[in-house]
Design a protein around this motif. Structure first.
Motif, mmCIF file in Angstrom:
data_model
loop_
_atom_site.group_PDB
_atom_site.id
_atom_site.type_symbol
_atom_site.label_atom_id
_atom_site.label_comp_id
_atom_site.label_asym_id
_atom_site.label_seq_id
_atom_site.Cartn_x
_atom_site.Cartn_y
_atom_site.Cartn_z
ATOM 1 N N ASN A 135 0.820 -1.212 0.000
ATOM 2 C CA ASN A 135 0.000 0.000 0.000
ATOM 3 C C ASN A 135 0.853 1.261 0.000
ATOM 4 O OD1 ASN A 135 -2.445 -1.218 -0.224
ATOM 5 N ND2 ASN A 135 -2.920 -1.206 1.971
ATOM 6 N N ARG A 148 2.040 1.537 -3.624
ATOM 7 C CA ARG A 148 0.999 1.883 -4.595
ATOM 8 C C ARG A 148 0.275 3.175 -4.267
ATOM 9 N NH1 ARG A 148 -3.269 -1.622 -5.263
ATOM 10 N NH2 ARG A 148 -2.977 -2.361 -3.118
ATOM 11 N N HIS A 149 -0.039 3.391 -3.001
ATOM 12 C CA HIS A 149 -0.870 4.553 -2.648
ATOM 13 C C HIS A 149 -0.052 5.724 -2.124
ATOM 14 C CE1 HIS A 149 -4.236 2.061 -3.493
ATOM 15 N NE2 HIS A 149 -3.952 1.212 -2.520
ATOM 16 N N ALA A 169 -1.222 10.928 4.515
ATOM 17 C CA ALA A 169 -2.380 10.202 3.988
ATOM 18 C C ALA A 169 -3.643 10.621 4.740
ATOM 19 C CB ALA A 169 -2.153 8.702 4.140
ATOM 20 N N LYS A 207 -9.644 7.517 4.670
ATOM 21 C CA LYS A 207 -9.854 6.805 3.403
ATOM 22 C C LYS A 207 -9.188 5.435 3.367
ATOM 23 C CE LYS A 207 -10.633 10.705 0.309
ATOM 24 N NZ LYS A 207 -9.813 11.749 -0.309
ATOM 25 N N ILE A 208 -8.381 5.161 4.389
ATOM 26 C CA ILE A 208 -7.687 3.883 4.404
ATOM 27 C C ILE A 208 -8.597 2.819 4.980
ATOM 28 C CG2 ILE A 208 -5.616 2.660 5.158
ATOM 29 C CD1 ILE A 208 -4.140 5.241 5.261
ATOM 30 N N LYS A 209 -9.383 2.216 4.114
ATOM 31 C CA LYS A 209 -10.253 1.139 4.572
ATOM 32 C C LYS A 209 -10.576 0.200 3.425
ATOM 33 C CE LYS A 209 -14.389 4.037 4.343
ATOM 34 N NZ LYS A 209 -14.245 5.389 4.899
ATOM 35 N N GLY A 221 -9.121 -6.058 -5.947
ATOM 36 C CA GLY A 221 -8.618 -4.997 -5.075
ATOM 37 C C GLY A 221 -9.453 -4.792 -3.831
ATOM 38 N N GLY A 222 -8.964 -3.861 -3.009
ATOM 39 C CA GLY A 222 -9.701 -3.485 -1.814
ATOM 40 C C GLY A 222 -9.609 -4.459 -0.665
ATOM 41 N N LEU A 223 -8.573 -5.312 -0.654
ATOM 42 C CA LEU A 223 -8.462 -6.340 0.389
ATOM 43 C C LEU A 223 -7.317 -6.105 1.370
ATOM 44 C CD1 LEU A 223 -8.994 -9.525 -1.822
ATOM 45 C CD2 LEU A 223 -10.605 -8.603 -0.126
ATOM 46 N N GLY A 224 -6.306 -5.369 0.926
ATOM 47 C CA GLY A 224 -5.072 -5.255 1.709
ATOM 48 C C GLY A 224 -5.301 -4.776 3.138
ATOM 49 N N THR A 225 -6.019 -3.692 3.308
ATOM 50 C CA THR A 225 -6.229 -3.170 4.669
ATOM 51 C C THR A 225 -7.071 -4.147 5.498
ATOM 52 O OG1 THR A 225 -8.094 -1.884 3.819
ATOM 53 C CG2 THR A 225 -6.001 -0.745 4.036
HETATM 54 N N1 LIG Z 1 -0.377 3.518 2.901
HETATM 55 C C1 LIG Z 1 -1.443 4.143 2.356
HETATM 56 N N2 LIG Z 1 -1.364 5.466 2.037
HETATM 57 C C2 LIG Z 1 -2.424 6.084 1.487
HETATM 58 N N3 LIG Z 1 -3.612 5.501 1.222
HETATM 59 C C3 LIG Z 1 -3.757 4.190 1.516
HETATM 60 C C4 LIG Z 1 -2.690 3.457 2.097
HETATM 61 N N4 LIG Z 1 -3.126 2.197 2.290
HETATM 62 C C5 LIG Z 1 -4.391 2.145 1.850
HETATM 63 N N5 LIG Z 1 -4.796 3.342 1.374
HETATM 64 C C6 LIG Z 1 -6.149 3.648 0.844
HETATM 65 O O1 LIG Z 1 -7.030 2.634 1.304
HETATM 66 C C7 LIG Z 1 -7.669 1.984 0.182
HETATM 67 C C8 LIG Z 1 -7.895 0.519 0.487
HETATM 68 O O2 LIG Z 1 -6.660 -0.163 0.521
HETATM 69 P P1 LIG Z 1 -6.614 -1.729 0.381
HETATM 70 O O3 LIG Z 1 -7.639 -2.325 1.272
HETATM 71 O O4 LIG Z 1 -5.221 -2.191 0.642
HETATM 72 O O5 LIG Z 1 -7.044 -2.065 -1.117
HETATM 73 P P2 LIG Z 1 -6.430 -1.539 -2.496
HETATM 74 O O6 LIG Z 1 -5.024 -1.134 -2.218
HETATM 75 O O7 LIG Z 1 -6.517 -2.698 -3.419
HETATM 76 O O8 LIG Z 1 -7.305 -0.396 -2.911
HETATM 77 C C9 LIG Z 1 -6.763 2.243 -0.988
HETATM 78 O O9 LIG Z 1 -7.439 2.203 -2.205
HETATM 79 C C10 LIG Z 1 -6.210 3.630 -0.674
HETATM 80 O O10 LIG Z 1 -7.102 4.619 -1.064
#
Ligand SMILES: Nc1ncnc2c1ncn2[C@@H]1O[C@H](COP(=O)(O)OP(=O)(O)O)[C@@H](O)[C@H]1O
Ligand SMILES: Nc1ncnc2c1ncn2[C@@H]1O[C@H](COP(=O)(O)OP(=O)(O)O)[C@@H](O)[C@H]1O
Lengths: 143, 109, 143, 109
Positions: free
Chosen positions: C57, C60-61, C93, C97-99, C109-113
């Motif tokens: 994350n 990518r983010h 960040a 929005k981190i959810k 997508g959308g599973l990491g957190t």
């Molecule tokens: N380290 C980070 N910094 C900024 N935004 C983040 C970070 N981790 C997660 N996010 C936000 O949280 C959202 C959900 O993350 P995640 O559940 O990992 O799924 P994905 O990465 O596939 O979208 C991401 O789309 C992003 O907007």
């Protein structure tokens, strides 16, 4: 991440305390990094031996066993080699004294530096460019 | 590192396995010197040793020298590829008696 | 090496660039450190998953794929837990929005957190105590 | 990650192995979408996958959805313990069709 110099790309930088139980971690990480850098399996394993011995000497000689000592290992890759820099913050070592025993004089100890010089294409002890401590630069060519 | 001592007639077999590094070498040293101290022939099985460094080699050398003093047998058996690499680098592969198998080691003891 | 706080002992600190090819290194190192810290095998593997997702994350983010970004992972152990701190130097960040996505809304997508929150006993995003960037603190209890 | 595609009658078997992570997921995605694009039933063999992360799972989901669109078969077979852990966390073990063995997968295809 800044390039090391020339075209060197830093793979990782690992900071760890001068404790014997960290050597297994270092070996595991270096083995993986060596493979991903394109070293063959036997060269990767040789690199691991050299790094282990170098870390061990910092723990035993530079820091005299004090586990509060800090060690930094930087692993970088150029087009045709891996370049490792091992940094400590111990008193300046007498580079003249860093040498192996006579291999024919069989006794415990005195092998680590021999392994390092034998296994690496280049191994040089220098004071670091900035700050105190010591810096061992080791180079192993790829292929 | 793990270790296990087996007794086979007059011979002690010390099976070391795992990594014999700066952290584990003191244990290896103690185990090996205790074996040698019993006055029997000692075979050190290194088949399961994935990694040995100069401090591990030092513990082998110390045990080897203690055995020579008391004129008892001391040999390495089933040395793993990784361990053999280090023994060769140290040019100790010609110093230690090395057998391919425990059977060969027992026969020679 | 300074203690982290309370009785936390730093096992290692790894600095690496925000490149996908470094994740394998991170996983290898974290697995070994988890085991040596006393986590059982399945907890160690779960920790690896959470750390991988957290790093991913950041790549990518936080850094939007810029491989020049710098990441620092600190791995510490207390009497009854491992404490990991993942630091980046990207713009702050928006923690709101981190959810994860709704798990019933099946899409890529959308599973990491979700993995991170599910696998760790504690996971908190905060600005770091000093300097810029973001800090994710993750705790996993031992035993 | 390595991959190998086998054709067995009307079924394509995509054998993925190694780690399917952020670095490798784009390759997995491409391989799987190409398989699905051929209109045949696809079995994805995950027995050799030591590690899969959310980006790897995303490539599976994408291929699964592409297959649903064209109403062709898509199933996972021989899912390794590590991969199953991640699918369960994502609650996708109930979404994907999963067979224990290739034989069972072929029979159902
Ligand atoms: N380290 C980070 N910094 C900024 N935004 C983040 C970070 N981790 C997660 N996010 C936000 O949280 C959202 C959900 O993350 P995640 O559940 O990992 O799924 P994905 O990465 O596939 O979208 C991401 O789309 C992003 O907007
Ligand atoms: N990092 C170091 N700092 C200071 N002295 C060192 C260092 N490495 C090696 N030395 C010196 O070189 C000698 C030889 O080292 P080595 O060949 O590794 O064998 P050993 O450590 O068993 O003595 C050591 O005894 C020590 O005096």
């Amino acid at each position: 991440m800044p390039l090391q110099n020339d075209d060197a790309e830093v793979i990782f930088e690992l900071t760890f305390p001068a404790c014997p139980d960290r050597l297994k971690l270092v070996r595991t990480l270096v083995l993986e990094a060596a493979r991903m850098s394109g070293l063959c399996d036997s060269s990767s394993r040789d690199l691991v031996i050299a790094v282990d011995e170098a870390c061990q000497n910092v723990i035993r000689h530079a820091y005299c066993g004090d586990p509060e000592g800090k060690i930094i290992l930087e692993f970088a890759r150029t087009a045709d080699s891996v370049v490792l820099k091992l940094r400590d913050f111990a008193p300046l070592a007498d580079v003249e004294k860093i040498k192996p025993r006579d291999l024919d004089d069989i006794r415990p100890g005195g092998l680590g530096t021999h392994f390092i010089f034998e296994l690496m294409d280049e191994a040089t002890f220098t004071p670091p460019l900035e700050g105190d401590g010591n810096l061992l630069k080791m180079v192993k060519r790829i292929g | 590192m793990e270790h296990e001592i087996r007794e086979q007639g007059d011979v002690l077999i010390a099976v070391l396995s795992g990594d014999i590094d700066l952290e584990q070498a003191p244990t290896a040293r103690k185990v090996l010197l205790e074996c040698v101290g019993q006055g029997k022939s000692v075979l050190v099985d290194l088949s399961g040793v994935g990694y040995i460094d100069s401090s591990g080699v030092a513990s082998l050398v110390e045990a080897y020298q203690a055995a020579r003093k008391t004129k008892s047998g001391f040999a390495l058996v089933s040395v793993s590829v990784g361990a053999m690499r280090v023994l060769e680098l140290a040019r100790l592969n010609k110093v230690f008696t090395i057998h391919d198998t425990i059977e060969a080691g027992l026969e020679a003891s």
